[in-house]
Design an enzyme around this catalytic site. Structure first.
Site: not given
Ligand code: MTE
Ligand code: HPA
Ligand code: MOS
Length: 799
Positions: A239, A270, A274, A352, A384, A386, A484, A553, A754
């Site tokens: 990620q 998920f 990260e 968070r 997801r 966080f 954050t 995030a 999330e």
């Molecule tokens: N959806 C799918 N299909 N696969 C994933 O790994 N990760 C989740 C969410 N949805 C995830 C998902 C998490 S933890 C986050 S932070 C966001 O997607 C990240 O992507 P975005 O910022 O584009 O929404």
């Molecule tokens: N969310 C997800 N990932 C992060 C954050 C947060 O607020 N801060 C640092 N990594």
């Molecule tokens: Mo999502 S836990 O912020 O990768």
């Protein structure tokens, strides 16, 4: 009506909308069904375009890292794991491993040319265990062989000579011993002790909430390729390619400019990729450097479970004061986060959790103390939400207990405490909630789900049925959008228009299945006024957009979508200026739509304009940069405006429990969720459904068990149960809130990744309601998470 509904019909027959709509996907009014793709001259945003890789994925033609053709000479690595949770590492004997056929070498801490400590923020995690091992499954080194199977077999033969030391295995023991990875943080407002003493009613309690394995379908993997003159190319399922680049360079003792990291897509992240994808990349690169060959490291699923961190398990102690109406008058909450053996992202995760322990509710006199406990387990990480889910469940559990104590409807107690009622607008961290839609949103859901009627029906059912008990609950979510860590809220993009008018897009975000690339292609298509099909996306790469933040995030589209929009806008402005010169009009009068460029006097195709512009030496590509406005906060006191805006939602869940076996089943779920103006309703609804079901898994069937030696016993799908298709409620209805984001965000949209995860708290609260009807409110408050059959039976008093 299907079999599941026959077994346990939801109250009032087949769920709120009747059996006919079971499983139906409700799109926002005016949007197109995900099956009918819109005409190519329609605006790309706002319609349910297919995921850019959907067809290739279904046909098996979308490549993940393990599908890439391997370079000649590629070797494979497997990790050597510590068998004990804590000990002094006295020596390593790899003789019998090295004697196996195909084995090329062993890589240990002594083989690291750069810093032997990973380049994390806290700088507390050795790349390979050196003098001590700190959890069972910690990586001591690698075996490298011609094939992955040879490497794995050989890794098991490596003998580590370890003198066992006492291990800290649970969070309460760690807290008692003041074993922390980071210092505690307390956020306080008003006079909670005095307010508690003055409260009409008081309750206190404790709660334990389990962790969660990410269970991405594609396991952790990296492929490190040495290139000429000390340069490196790393394929990483990550990620955060920029952080992988930084970590690899640091471990190899190189500058960042020597390392390029690429990720076309992940098979799920998920949060688990990260930071912790970086470990694989560093390990593979160190092996590649030692052996002078490309090296691939694909974790076996069991090893992935043993090595990588999970959602932080939490424990809580709380004292609450409240009045006769259920309004909270004082709260003292202690949260113990089980961080594992190193800090990783535990600081921001625990922060968070503090920022979300109000969820949707105003807390006047409150103290929240957060401890970041160090245990001899895997280093727990982003997942997801966080830390948000761990904050939300605490306050929802407390409100449920308050309601049951007073004999009130929990929804009435929740409504009584909402932000916005009677000028109560400011959070415990001093941010004013300006965009509050909680009251109308929850009221609307209560109406459409027929909550009141079904609650009465359930009470009658429960009075008549001694074994199967039901429960229903509505819980809301208010989730803060922004990293954050304020500096992460920046993004870059690169858009190329080629001389044939086709568009190539690149940005700093990564695709993990969430549809980020599709949404950004839609945004760019509309900015240039070209059909969606003219835009192609390329792999995320540190050499194209540098210094990008993690895709995390939920802010991927907000940040990268705006950066890409700005890049496309620069190109459009160049073209508009050029056309204005041709047609003698103002640049502002030139319109781009449906693949056409229209001035007051002429209409040309986009392709024609591009050709002419190229011939006249007009720049046809551009970068774009975005940073989120308005946000700031004090890292010490955790006060300020950490979030640009909030995403809201609510869910109504109905469950049945079997009081003899402790089994639970989710019968019906209605969700009303706020994504602002949706860029792609099908993708957003998919995120809501997926997030909800993943949250359901966390709170019902997914249980991590470490044995008394600190070894994770649930390290494979045979013992660790994620929700299966059969666990998805027969009635799962998602509606989208119809208003745009009042803050200036790309396309009027809101982040979606999330927030829906936390809507699953309604399932857990519904189970507590069912337990209360069987055994009384005190028993309900004993339920811990996850609500496995064992834990439900224990709460009922049978175990
Ligand atoms: N959806 C799918 N299909 N696969 C994933 O790994 N990760 C989740 C969410 N949805 C995830 C998902 C998490 S933890 C986050 S932070 C966001 O997607 C990240 O992507 P975005 O910022 O584009 O929404
Ligand atoms: N969310 C997800 N990932 C992060 C954050 C947060 O607020 N801060 C640092 N990594
Ligand atoms: Mo999502 S836990 O912020 O990768």
């Amino acid at each position: 009506m299907n079999a599941r509904e026959k077994d346990f019909p939801a109250s009032a027959g087949g769920g709120p909308g009747g059996a006919a709509d079971a499983g139906e996907r409700n799109l926002a009014p005016g949007t197109i069904s995900p099956h009918a793709q819109p005409a190519s001259d329609a605006p790309a945003t706002g319609s349910s375009r297919f995921h850019e890789s959907a067809r290739a994925q279904v046909a098996g033609r979308a490549a993940y890292i393990d599908d890439l053709p391997e370079l000649k000479g590629t070797l494979h690595a497997a990790p050597i794991l510590s068998p004990v949770a804590h000990g002094r590492l006295r020596g390593i004997d790899a003789q019998s491993a090295l004697a196996l056929p195909g084995v090329r070498g062993v890589v240990l801490a002594g083989d690291i040319p750069g810093d032997p400590v990973l380049a994390t923020f806290v700088h507390d995690e050795p790349i390979f265990a050196r003098d001590t091992v700190q959890h069972a499954g910690q990586v001591i080194g690698l075996v490298v062989a011609d094939s992955a199977m040879q490497a794995r077999r050989a890794a098991r033969l490596v003998r580590a000579d370890i003198e066992a030391l006492p291990a800290v295995l649970d969070v309460r023991t760690a807290h008692a011993a003041q074993s922390y990875v980071l210092p505690p943080v307390t956020v306080r407002r008003g006079e909670p002790e005095q307010a508690l003493a003055d409260s009409k009613h008081r309750l206190e309690g404790r709660l334990e909430v389990g962790g969660q394995e990410h269970f991405y379908l594609e396991g952790q993997i990296a492929y490190a390729i040495p290139r000429e003159q000390g340069q490196w190319h790393i394929h990483s399922s990550t990620q955060h390619p920029g952080e992988v680049q930084h970590w690899v360079a640091h471990a190899l003792g190189l500058e960042n400019n020597a390392v390029t990291v690429e990720c076309r897509r992940m098979g799920g992240g998920f949060g688990g990729k990260e930071t912790q994808a970086g470990h694989m990349a560093v390990w593979a690169a160190l092996a590649a450097r030692k052996l002078g060959r490309p090296v691939k490291l694909r974790m076996d699923r069991d090893d992935d479970f043993m090595v990588t961190g999970k959602r932080h398990p939490f424990a809580y102690d709380w004292q609450v004061g409240f009045d006769d109406t259920g309004r909270i008058t004082a709260l003292k909450l202690t949260m113990l986060a089980n961080c594992g053996f190193s800090a990783d992202l535990s600081g921001p995760v625990a922060d968070r959790a503090i920022f979300h322990s109000d969820n949707a509710y105003f807390l006047s006199d409150v103290e929240i103390a957060s401890f970041r406990c160090k245990t001899n387990t895997q280093s727990h990480t982003a997942f997801r939400g966080f830390g948000g889910p761990q904050g939300v469940i605490a306050i929802e559990a407390i409100l449920g207990d308050v309601a049951r104590h007073l004999g009130m409807d929990p929804l009435a107690v929740r409504m009584r405490n909402l932000y916005g009622i009677e000028e109560r607008h400011t959070t415990h961290y001093q941010m004013r909630v300006e965009d509050n839609i909680l009251e109308p949103l929850i009221s609307r859901l209560a109406q459409t789900s027929r909550y009141g009627e079904r609650r009465a029906h359930i009470a009658r059912w429960n009075a008549a049925n001694p074994v199967i008990k039901r429960g229903i609950a509505i819980t809301p979510v208010k989730f803060g959008i922004s990293f954050t860590a304020t500096f992460f809220n920046q993004a870059g993009a690169l858009v190329h228009v080629f001389t044939d008018g086709s568009v190539q897009l690149n940005h700093g975000g990564t695709e993990m299945g969430q549809g980020l690339h599709t949404k950004i292609m839609q945004i760019v298509a509309d900015e240039l006024g070209v059909p969606f099909e003219r835009v192609r996306i390329t792999a995320t790469e540190t050499g194209k957009v540098p210094n990008a933040s993690a895709t995390a995030a939920s802010s991927g589209t907000d940040l990268n979508g705006r950066a890409a929009q700005f890049a496309a806008r620069n190109i459009r402005d160049n073209l508009a200026a050029f056309v204005s010169g041709l047609d003698g009009c103002g640049a502002g009068a030139v319109r781009f739509r449906g693949g056409q460029v229209m001035s007051p006097t002429a209409t040309r195709s986009f392709d024609e304009v591009v050709k002419l512009a190229y011939a006249n030496r007009i720049q046809l590509w551009s970068d774009g940069f975005y940073r989120t406005p308005k946000i700031h906060y004090d890292k010490v006191t955790l006060t300020g405006r950490p979030f640009y805006y909030f995403s809201y939602g609510a869910a109504c869940s109905e469950v049945a429990i079997d009081t003899l076996t402790g089994e639970t089943r989710v019968l019906a779920v209605d969700i009303l969720h706020d994504v602002g103006t949706s860029i792609n309703p099908a993708i957003d609804i998919g995120q809501i459904e997926g997030g909800f079901v993943q949250g359901m898994g966390w709170l019902t069937c997914e249980q991590l068990v470490w044995n008394d030696q600190g070894v994770l016993a649930t390290h494979a799908p045979s013992t660790y149960k994620i929700p299966a298709t059969g666990d998805v409620p027969a009635h799962l209805k998602v509606d989208l809130w119809p208003e745009r984001n009042p803050e200036d965000n790309v396309g009027g949209s809101k982040a979606v990744g999330e927030p829906p995860f936390m809507l699953a708290t309604s399932v857990w609260e519904a189970i507590r309601e069912a337990i209360a009807s069987a055994a009384g409110p005190e028993q309900a408050s004993r339920l811990v998470a996850p609500a496995t059959p064992e834990n439900v039976l224990r709460a009922l008093g049978g175990g």
